[in-house]
Motif scaffolding. Sequence first.
Motif, mmCIF file in Angstrom:
data_model
loop_
_atom_site.group_PDB
_atom_site.id
_atom_site.type_symbol
_atom_site.label_atom_id
_atom_site.label_comp_id
_atom_site.label_asym_id
_atom_site.label_seq_id
_atom_site.Cartn_x
_atom_site.Cartn_y
_atom_site.Cartn_z
ATOM 1 N N ARG A 143 5.196 5.760 -5.707
ATOM 2 C CA ARG A 143 4.986 5.638 -4.268
ATOM 3 C C ARG A 143 3.641 6.199 -3.830
ATOM 4 N NH1 ARG A 143 5.747 9.384 -0.263
ATOM 5 N NH2 ARG A 143 5.786 8.519 1.855
ATOM 6 N N GLU A 147 1.021 3.280 -4.009
ATOM 7 C CA GLU A 147 1.191 2.621 -2.715
ATOM 8 C C GLU A 147 0.481 3.377 -1.591
ATOM 9 O OE1 GLU A 147 2.521 -0.256 -3.014
ATOM 10 O OE2 GLU A 147 3.541 -0.066 -4.944
ATOM 11 N N ASP A 183 1.141 -1.666 1.682
ATOM 12 C CA ASP A 183 1.394 -0.475 0.879
ATOM 13 C C ASP A 183 1.485 0.795 1.719
ATOM 14 O OD1 ASP A 183 1.209 -2.195 -1.242
ATOM 15 O OD2 ASP A 183 -0.778 -1.556 -1.879
ATOM 16 N N HIS A 199 5.944 -1.223 0.955
ATOM 17 C CA HIS A 199 6.272 -0.725 -0.384
ATOM 18 C C HIS A 199 6.502 0.785 -0.363
ATOM 19 C CE1 HIS A 199 4.218 -4.332 -2.616
ATOM 20 N NE2 HIS A 199 5.289 -4.673 -1.942
ATOM 21 N N SER A 200 5.616 1.494 0.313
ATOM 22 C CA SER A 200 5.734 2.956 0.382
ATOM 23 C C SER A 200 7.067 3.365 0.978
ATOM 24 C CB SER A 200 4.596 3.534 1.224
ATOM 25 O OG SER A 200 3.350 3.289 0.631
#
Length: 247
Positions: A143, A147, A183, A199-200
């Motif tokens: 993460r 990201e 991200d 995504h994060s």
Amino acid sequence: MHDLHDLDRFEDALIKRFKEHPVLANVTGLPDEDFAELLLQRRFVSLAFTPSYDLAIDLLRDEAGLRIARVILREEYPDGGGRTPSHREDMTQDMSRLGISRSALVASRPTAETRQAIEDTLELIADAGGHANADLRLLTVLRFWGEVLVSVEYGRLWERMAPLLTDEGRNRSRFYYPHHVHDAKTHSLATLSLLSGSHSDRLATRVTELLAQEESTDCFRELEERALQLKTRFYDQFLPAVDRVAV
């Protein structure tokens, strides 16, 4: 229960430190040749994104975390039929629009610093997999390294790219700007929901669940610090370019 607001403050301070790295903070003033070299070197780090995810997937045991990581990895190659460019191809398309020639791409080789950044990333992931709380550690690295900080990087780089990749008000970027958005950390750790889409945030949802099973947040903090160091050391190699601008 851990104080997620406190972790947010810790994490946001790391993000602020990264944004203020002299190379990223002064990216709009870099000479064209230095900016091109930065992008060519950053491309090699980007090429290492998928093997880094694959390595983490090999070491993950948490099914929920595995599913999130698999989905993110598959999004890098959006079309199994081969008709849609991969994200890596989108990157080189953006680089071409920024004036980086195919011959420059062909001639480019990773510097010692870039190779070290890639090697240290794989080592960080491998080391994370060897702990009892490997799932938390691996997802934390994916993460923050893969990201959150990537979004910060591309947000800074976009300040330089925007005039060249925006045409009549239309954003022409296929890689850098979309990744800056997709991200990003868009929700705090304390206010995540299942609807969080970046995504994060998808990874953060599982990270916070795993954190709740831990007595301490020390490993989370340690790994985010180490991920930041990896990113910082990569950009340190371009500090002489900032010095040239100052002179």
